[in-house]
Design an enzyme around this catalytic site. Structure first.
Site, PDB file in Angstrom:
ATOM      1  CD  GLU A   1      -8.666  -0.148  -4.637  1.00 10.75           C
ATOM      2  OE1 GLU A   1      -9.247  -0.486  -3.582  1.00 10.75           O
ATOM      3  OE2 GLU A   1      -7.484  -0.442  -4.880  1.00 10.75           O
TER       4      GLU A   1
ATOM      5  CD  GLU B   1     -10.238  -4.428  -2.099  1.00 17.39           C
ATOM      6  OE1 GLU B   1      -9.998  -4.877  -0.964  1.00 17.39           O
ATOM      7  OE2 GLU B   1      -9.657  -3.451  -2.581  1.00 17.39           O
TER       8      GLU B   1
ATOM      9  CG  HIS C   1      -1.870   1.152   1.298  1.00 14.84           C
ATOM     10  ND1 HIS C   1      -2.570   1.613   0.205  1.00 14.84           N
ATOM     11  CD2 HIS C   1      -2.240   1.951   2.341  1.00 14.84           C
ATOM     12  CE1 HIS C   1      -3.353   2.632   0.570  1.00 14.84           C
ATOM     13  NE2 HIS C   1      -3.156   2.854   1.853  1.00 14.84           N
TER      14      HIS C   1
END
Length: 491
Positions: free
Chosen positions: A389, A393, A132
């Site tokens: 995103e 998910e 990340h």
């Protein structure tokens, strides 16, 4: 240190936000060979750290774990997990100097301290990896110019990364090279080999940027992935109980409803999720979702604006410096909500019942997914990144609620995601209360009565659902994920 994104000019910002290329499987023909024979040291042994390490070792790489001296001396959970799985474990001083690739898989708030500790120990020309990019983009961490900085970001929790690998598959993954740190031009080769070693190349890899990954990841987790599920859970539970529904039944309908609904989303996008409804219910869900989008659009846009400007990150980092006072207060308050403390329902709820009695929940999912996707794309993020995103998910996060309600979701997600979730849900709940007061019978907790529908209206609604940009890009991306296992749907 200054926010890296804010040091870029507008052209550079747009270029990095818009960097996204779906990579062909032939680009991974060499697998993990670029890292074969090299020493890979992972810092941190949480869910991502352990499971990525297991996959990489099974792919033939030399993996060890560098932990803080106290963690080793006190035999903490990270030390136990690494040693019980047969990995070599040592201190930073023992392992980092020999490492060709150091992968920092500690929580975001620890990244600066970790990098400050390991960077002086890293040999000349080594590589530093992240999953990340918050530390690079938002904190603006400065890395030595001889060090290559790369990212491999699996779009699933660590447990899923391992389970899909064991099945001979993988999870969709973003990879990137930090443009300020690629002195030898080998960053992409390192990132590709790392992604292949985790199995990500079997499910689809996007070549992205640190900037695009961070800004889209923050937006998704704050809004649809966590914030919308939390706000929706609290609002729907209170509405059901207010109208006389048994609290235990109401709790189960919501706790397992998100998971059941989003399993259809995973398999066939918004189209399949809406097709699980009767025609009258589909028309009502569509109408509700359009109302919700109109109400919530400014809130989604505010979150995106604050993420792009760095306002969100600076506020959260101020809370880090204040011992997480806001985060811990919000966490405690969430644990005391009526939804979290409701009794368990021992009866069975059939799969279709979750759809028939959850029309509002389906509308919330549709509205939230589309709004998150649209807001990201309007801000310069490419559709493939926005899809991963937002829609992709969501079933994974819904599955955590099915395990132990909102508590489990907030334990599993990062502190960064949890903080953003509370910011969104605390604003969204009061925003939607007037809307909740105007609901009709059949919107939640009771099935909509069968009745005639207008063919032209149904045709137009179906066309609108299927023609949305997220459905088009989703159909393409799901084609690479046909072998991913179903999420178990509870009864």
């Amino acid at each position: 240190m200054a926010n890296y994104f804010n040091t870029l000019n507008l052209r550079q910002q747009l270029a990095q936000l818009g960097k996204c290329r779906f990579m062909g499987r032939d680009e991974f023909a060499d697998g993990a060979s670029y890292l074969q024979g090299k020493k890979v040291v992972i810092v941190g042994c949480g869910a991502q750290g352990l499971n990525q390490g297991l996959n990489m070792r099974d792919s033939g790489l030399d993996i060890s774990y560098a932990l803080r001296k106290e963690a080793i001396a006190e035999k903490r959970a990270s030390w136990r997990k690494a040693t019980e799985n047969g990995f070599k474990v040592g201190t930073y001083e023992e392992l980092i100097p020999q490492a060709d690739l150091v992968i920092n898989l500690t929580p975001d708030k620890q990244h600066s301290d970790v990098v400050r500790s390991v960077q002086p120990l890293m040999k000349d020309g080594a590589a530093l990896g992240y999953s990340h990019g918050f530390n690079i983009v938002e904190v603006g961490e400065q890395i030595r110019k001889d060090i290559t900085v790369v990212m491999v970001a699996p779009k699933c929790p660590g447990t899923e990364v391992r389970e899909e690998y064991k099945r001979g598959f993988g999870v969709p993954t973003l990879i990137a090279v930090h443009p300020e740190n690629d002195p030898k031009g080998e960053g992409m080769a390192i990132a590709k080999a790392w992604a292949a070693a985790t199995g990500g190349h079997r499910a689809g890899v996007l070549e992205s940027s640190f900037v695009a990954e961070v800004k889209s990841d923050l937006m998704g987790e704050q809004t649809i992935l966590c914030g919308m599920l939390q706000a929706g859970s609290l609002l729907c539970f209170d509405k059901l109980v207010e109208e006389g529904t048994d609290p235990a039944y109401a709790e189960k309908l919501i706790q397992f409803g998100w998971e059941t609904i989003t399993e259809a989303l995973k398999q066939g996008g918004i189209t399949l999720m809406m097709d699980r409804l009767s025609n009258p219910a589909k028309l009502r869900a569509y109408a509700l979702s359009e109302q919700l989008k109109a109400i919530m659009a400014p809130l989604f846009q505010k979150h995106m604006d604050d993420i792009i400007s760095g306002e969100f990150s600076s506020g959260m980092m101020a809370d880090w410096a204040n011992d997480d006072k806001k985060l811990l207060t919000w966490r405690e308050e969430t644990g005391k909500t009526a939804f979290e403390t409701a009794p368990q329902y021992e009866g069975k709820i059939g799969e279709q019942e979750y759809f028939d009695k959850g029309v509002l929940m389906i509308a919330m999912v549709k509205a939230g997914v589309e709004l998150a996707f649209e807001t990201m794309v309007d801000s310069g993020i490419i559709e493939e990144s926005a899809y991963y995103e937002s829609l992709h998910e969501l079933p994974l996060i819904a599955n955590t609620i099915a395990r132990k309600r909102l508590y489990e979701m907030n334990v599993v997600i990062s502190d960064t995601a949890e903080y953003g979730n509370y910011l969104f849900s605390y604003a969204c709940v009061p925003l939607l209360k007037p809307f909740m007061a105007e609901l009709q019978p059949g919107d939640l907790g009771k099935a909509i009565a069968e009745g005639s529908v207008d063919n032209a209206q149904l045709r137009d609604v179906n066309d609108a659902i299927r023609s949305h940009a997220i459905e088009k890009v989703g159909q393409k991306l799901r084609g690479y994920m046909t072998d991913m296992k179903r999420i178990a749907v509870a009864g």
